[in-house]
Motif scaffolding. Structure first.
Motif, PDB file in Angstrom:
ATOM      1  N   LYS A 294       0.857  -1.174   0.000  1.00 45.25           N
ATOM      2  CA  LYS A 294       0.000   0.000   0.000  1.00 45.25           C
ATOM      3  C   LYS A 294       0.900   1.233   0.000  1.00 45.25           C
ATOM      4  O   LYS A 294       1.711   1.419   0.904  1.00 45.25           O
ATOM      5  N   ILE A 295       0.763   2.045  -1.057  1.00 42.36           N
ATOM      6  CA  ILE A 295       1.574   3.271  -1.139  1.00 42.36           C
ATOM      7  C   ILE A 295       0.644   4.456  -0.906  1.00 42.36           C
ATOM      8  O   ILE A 295      -0.361   4.601  -1.610  1.00 42.36           O
ATOM      9  N   SER A 296       0.944   5.267   0.092  1.00 46.65           N
ATOM     10  CA  SER A 296       0.102   6.427   0.376  1.00 46.65           C
ATOM     11  C   SER A 296       0.895   7.698   0.129  1.00 46.65           C
ATOM     12  O   SER A 296       2.045   7.805   0.546  1.00 46.65           O
ATOM     13  N   ILE A 297       0.242   8.613  -0.558  1.00 48.20           N
ATOM     14  CA  ILE A 297       0.904   9.877  -0.883  1.00 48.20           C
ATOM     15  C   ILE A 297      -0.005  11.009  -0.442  1.00 48.20           C
ATOM     16  O   ILE A 297      -1.196  11.000  -0.742  1.00 48.20           O
ATOM     17  N   GLU A 298       0.566  11.952   0.268  1.00 47.58           N
ATOM     18  CA  GLU A 298      -0.220  13.124   0.646  1.00 47.58           C
ATOM     19  C   GLU A 298       0.337  14.335  -0.108  1.00 47.58           C
ATOM     20  O   GLU A 298       1.522  14.629  -0.052  1.00 47.58           O
ATOM     21  N   LEU A 299      -0.562  15.015  -0.825  1.00 44.84           N
ATOM     22  CA  LEU A 299      -0.174  16.220  -1.552  1.00 44.84           C
ATOM     23  C   LEU A 299      -0.946  17.387  -0.990  1.00 44.84           C
ATOM     24  O   LEU A 299      -2.082  17.215  -0.560  1.00 44.84           O
ATOM     25  N   SER A 300      -0.370  18.560  -1.014  1.00 44.56           N
ATOM     26  CA  SER A 300      -1.237  19.706  -0.777  1.00 44.56           C
ATOM     27  C   SER A 300      -1.117  20.673  -1.949  1.00 44.56           C
ATOM     28  O   SER A 300      -0.039  20.896  -2.485  1.00 44.56           O
ATOM     29  N   ALA A 301      -2.260  21.180  -2.336  1.00 48.36           N
ATOM     30  CA  ALA A 301      -2.317  22.067  -3.492  1.00 48.36           C
ATOM     31  C   ALA A 301      -2.725  23.448  -3.026  1.00 48.36           C
ATOM     32  O   ALA A 301      -3.594  23.593  -2.173  1.00 48.36           O
ATOM     33  N   GLN A 302      -2.062  24.470  -3.593  1.00 47.99           N
ATOM     34  CA  GLN A 302      -2.393  25.849  -3.216  1.00 47.99           C
ATOM     35  C   GLN A 302      -3.742  26.251  -3.776  1.00 47.99           C
ATOM     36  O   GLN A 302      -4.434  27.079  -3.221  1.00 47.99           O
ATOM     37  N   LYS A 303      -4.058  25.674  -4.945  1.00 43.98           N
ATOM     38  CA  LYS A 303      -5.362  25.919  -5.512  1.00 43.98           C
ATOM     39  C   LYS A 303      -5.786  24.681  -6.284  1.00 43.98           C
ATOM     40  O   LYS A 303      -5.000  23.754  -6.444  1.00 43.98           O
ATOM     41  N   LYS A 304      -7.011  24.695  -6.728  1.00 47.17           N
ATOM     42  CA  LYS A 304      -7.514  23.551  -7.471  1.00 47.17           C
ATOM     43  C   LYS A 304      -6.675  23.310  -8.730  1.00 47.17           C
ATOM     44  O   LYS A 304      -6.353  24.247  -9.447  1.00 47.17           O
ATOM     45  N   VAL A 305      -6.298  22.063  -8.983  1.00 46.27           N
ATOM     46  CA  VAL A 305      -5.555  21.742 -10.196  1.00 46.27           C
ATOM     47  C   VAL A 305      -6.321  20.663 -10.953  1.00 46.27           C
ATOM     48  O   VAL A 305      -6.603  19.605 -10.410  1.00 46.27           O
ATOM     49  N   GLU A 306      -6.654  20.967 -12.196  1.00 48.91           N
ATOM     50  CA  GLU A 306      -7.395  19.991 -12.986  1.00 48.91           C
ATOM     51  C   GLU A 306      -6.476  19.242 -13.926  1.00 48.91           C
ATOM     52  O   GLU A 306      -5.368  19.669 -14.200  1.00 48.91           O
ATOM     53  N   ASN A 307      -6.980  18.140 -14.408  1.00 49.15           N
ATOM     54  CA  ASN A 307      -6.285  17.366 -15.425  1.00 49.15           C
ATOM     55  C   ASN A 307      -4.844  17.063 -15.029  1.00 49.15           C
ATOM     56  O   ASN A 307      -3.900  17.598 -15.597  1.00 49.15           O
ATOM     57  N   ILE A 308      -4.717  16.205 -14.064  1.00 54.42           N
ATOM     58  CA  ILE A 308      -3.387  15.904 -13.585  1.00 54.42           C
ATOM     59  C   ILE A 308      -3.223  14.397 -13.465  1.00 54.42           C
ATOM     60  O   ILE A 308      -4.183  13.679 -13.238  1.00 54.42           O
ATOM     61  N   GLY A 309      -2.035  13.941 -13.720  1.00 48.87           N
ATOM     62  CA  GLY A 309      -1.757  12.519 -13.571  1.00 48.87           C
ATOM     63  C   GLY A 309      -0.703  12.306 -12.506  1.00 48.87           C
ATOM     64  O   GLY A 309       0.276  13.050 -12.454  1.00 48.87           O
TER      65      GLY A 309
END
Lengths: 412, 275
Positions: A294-309
């Motif tokens: 199980k690989i868990s990744i936590e990201l934080s985004a400054q604003k909404k980001v669409e269309n991302i892989g």
């Protein structure tokens, strides 16, 4: 006797924490001054104040003409700081370095590239910024264009280039730098595999045939092994190892370990920070062949980001190439939208069928099929432990191969 | 191969200006200026025509309001020509100043990733603005022909001198502010306002002859004040240039250049860390 081309002695560089603030204002400076009026009077000493840290501490080495040095180390270990100091972009807090000869630095591909200008214009612009003379660029112009393979588009503004073409052109300019000393940061990780091979070949001929001295940072161990004879290993700004490249690479594998604290990675272009990556957290990071991963990744985004892989890559240190990758879009056709704030990704591999040994985990983020924002194949190492898979009698030793495949025997 | 030795050491408070190195990088001045000009008018219909239109429009507006309605005197020149001289020289100064002040920030990625003498970035904006200046200067000559004004031969001395004074003043102040801007982004807010105010402290829309002499000397601390005043005199065919105000402006610009350069050099080691 020949003097060494590069002599680095006791190089150290201090930075302040909390400079994450985009910039100071005059008001901040006034507030700081009122809080600590003595700050203007006190002389900086080699001791650390709170909120300071050594990005580089007491690094020394010597290189002779024609030496190719590989600089290894995990993220945040001071590799880039060292290259920046030797390129005279920033200055050390302590220590000194002596370089005998002209220095060409390649810390980024396409430094100063201007979107609006054509490929031709950008060759001259980038070349001049890297310190080439106009006459030299003109002399090498055809060679540069040929190497890049973008002849047809040389008079098109680079904003219409694909990211691959852009990178090819940018690397080609830099590859034709004529300096005696060449400082190269992780720039070979560009373009397709074929172009990477071409770049590597170019780097090789630069160091071997032309007798230039090269300092080289890369996470691509195959490239490092192929190009360098010597190596140093940095960790938390200090030199952990020095010597032949083979010995340093094996030392590096020990150092870069999942159990160490993960340093958040910023991807400024899309305002995303990778805060945490953990594997098999419940099992305290233990991974066994044939068991779930199980690989868990936590990201934080400054604003909404669409269309991302989001892509996960697993590769082995012992063999060339990647063993496994998955991308949210290209592999699973999920349309990911990052919401403002924290985002959690979990990838469940039901059966992790790799045999015991050391593996590397990497992350990439992209705009699927369009653009690569971040790509790091070598974020950290993890061990797949030895175990006895029932009803086997022997543990899953690396000697039995890299992959464990679920299988059945029939005996007639 | 040249045996160039580069020594990198811990900070010394002030770096001397390395003229030899700047000479080695001389092409980069032109390259940056060329880039800025090429990029500036990309995807515009009028292109470099903007360098003509801006002062031309201002000239019309100012002539109507200040020349016709407010009846501001314009010495020996027709008001449109009078105000155009002020606008073009002031435009050169303020254009260079604002481009230079923002130059390090605008080229942040280059500052962080490549080595070259840093002063090239702010100083190369002089070149960019000199091109705009030349274009609008041709227009100024056409306007002079229209009004049948014949400049004195002294103009051949005063105009280049004025350009040098303007370049030194704006370059020096630009060096200072660009370095300051790296640490304190207040510059970004203060500078447009400052430039707007300064136009009234320069004799752009009014002649300096309406001021008391003592005040005239004070205003001449603004490098463009002495320049604009002198250029107008030679343009109208006169020779009675006020050498004192011109000397004050010249000295002021040299001082600005020295102070700006000094501050720039004393902070430049930290640019890449802070920007």
């Amino acid at each position: 006797m020949m003097k060494p081309i590069i002599e680095v002695s006791h190089l150290s560089k201090k930075y302040k924490y909390g400079e994450s603030q985009p910039y100071y204002t005059l008001r901040d400076a006034l507030v700081n001054f009122i809080k600590t009026p003595a700050s203007l009077l006190s002389k900086k000493q080699s001791s650390l104040k709170k909120n300071e840290f050594w990005a580089l501490k007491d690094v020394s080495f010597k290189l002779n003409q024609g030496d190719v040095l590989g600089i290894l180390g995990p993220n945040g270990s001071g590799k880039s700081t060292l290259l920046k100091i030797l390129s005279r972009i920033t200055f050390p807090t302590e220590g000194s370095a002596m370089l005998r000869g002209t220095v060409g630095s390649l810390l980024e591909v396409g430094t100063g590239f201007q979107q609006e200008l054509t490929g031709r214009d950008n060759i001259y612009l980038n070349g001049a910024i890297l310190g080439m003379k106009k006459s030299d660029i003109t002399k090498k112009f055809d060679e540069i264009v040929n190497f890049s393979g973008v002849e047809k588009f040389i008079d098109t503004p680079v904003k219409h280039y694909s990211s691959g073409m852009y990178m090819r052109l940018a690397f080609s300019v830099a590859a034709h730098l004529d300096s005696r000393i060449l400082i190269v940061d992780e720039v070979l990780a560009v373009g397709d595999a074929e172009f990477q091979k071409k770049c590597l070949g170019k780097m090789e001929s630069v160091s071997k045939n032309e007798g230039r001295t090269v300092l080289f940072v890369s996470h691509n161990m195959m490239a490092v092994k192929r190009l360098c004879q010597k190596g140093i290993l940095l960790k938390n700004g200090k030199m952990e190892a020095e010597g032949s490249i083979e010995s340093v690479i094996s030392k590096y594998a020990e150092v870069a370990d999942v159990s160490k604290k993960f340093i958040p990675i910023k991807i400024p272009r899309i305002g995303v920070t990778i805060n945490k990556i953990s594997i098999n957290k419940k099992e305290k990071g233990k991974v066994y062949p044939g068991k779930p991963l199980k690989i868990s990744i936590e990201l934080s985004a400054q604003k909404k980001v669409e269309n991302i892989g989001l892509q996960i890559m697993i590769s082995s240190d012992a063999t060339e190439g990647r063993i496994f990758s998955t991308n949210t879009k290209t592999m699973k056709n999920i349309d990911v939208v990052l919401k403002k704030g924290k985002n959690h990704f979990t990838c469940d591999i039901h059966q992790f069928n790799l045999c015991s040994g050391k593996y590397k985990l990497g992350i990439a983020m992209d705009k699927p099929f369009v653009e690569l924002y971040y790509n790091e194949a070598d974020l950290f190492y993890f061990d797949v432990l030895e175990t006895i898979l029932e009803p086997a009698l022997l543990p899953t030793l690396p000697a039995y191969g890299r992959v464990y495949m679920d299988h059945e025997w029939t005996i007639e | 191969m040249s045996d160039k030795v580069i020594i990198i050491k811990a900070k010394s408070r002030i770096q001397l200006i390395d003229w030899r190195e700047i000479w080695e990088y001389r092409e980069l001045f032109l390259v940056f200026a060329w880039r800025d000009i090429k990029v500036r008018y990309k995807q515009t219909i009028l292109g470099a025509g903007w360098a003509l239109l801006q002062p031309l429009f201002s000239m019309f507006i100012f002539t109507i309001f200040f020349g016709n309605f407010a009846k501001i005197p314009s010495d020996a020149l027709p008001y449109p020509l009078f105000v155009l001289i002020g606008l073009i020289f002031w435009g050169f100064f303020s254009g260079t100043l604002s481009a230079a002040s923002g130059s390090l920030i605008a080229n942040e990625s280059i500052v962080k990733k490549a080595y070259f003498p840093r002063e090239i970035l702010p100083l190369s904006t002089i070149g960019t603005n000199l091109i705009d200046f030349s274009i609008s200067f041709i227009m100024l000559l056409l306007v002079a022909v229209y009004f049948q004004v014949i400049p004195n031969i002294l103009a051949l001395l005063i105009i280049p001198l004025g350009i040098i004074i303007g370049a030194l003043g704006a370059g020096g102040l630009g060096l200072l502010l660009s370095a300051f801007n790296i640490k304190y982004r207040d510059v970004r807010h203060a500078l447009p306002f400052f430039i707007q105010m300064m136009i009234f402290l320069s004799p752009v829309i009014y002649p300096s002859s309406i001021m008391r002499p003592s005040f005239r000397y004070l205003i001449a601390l603004n490098p463009m004040a002495g320049v604009i005043e002198a250029v107008r005199i030679v343009f109208s065919g006169g020779t009675s240039v006020n050498w004192i105000t011109l000397a004050i402006s010249g000295t002021s610009s040299i001082l600005l250049f020295i102070i700006g350069y000094y501050y720039f050099k004393s902070t430049e080691r930290f640019f890449a860390d802070i920007v």
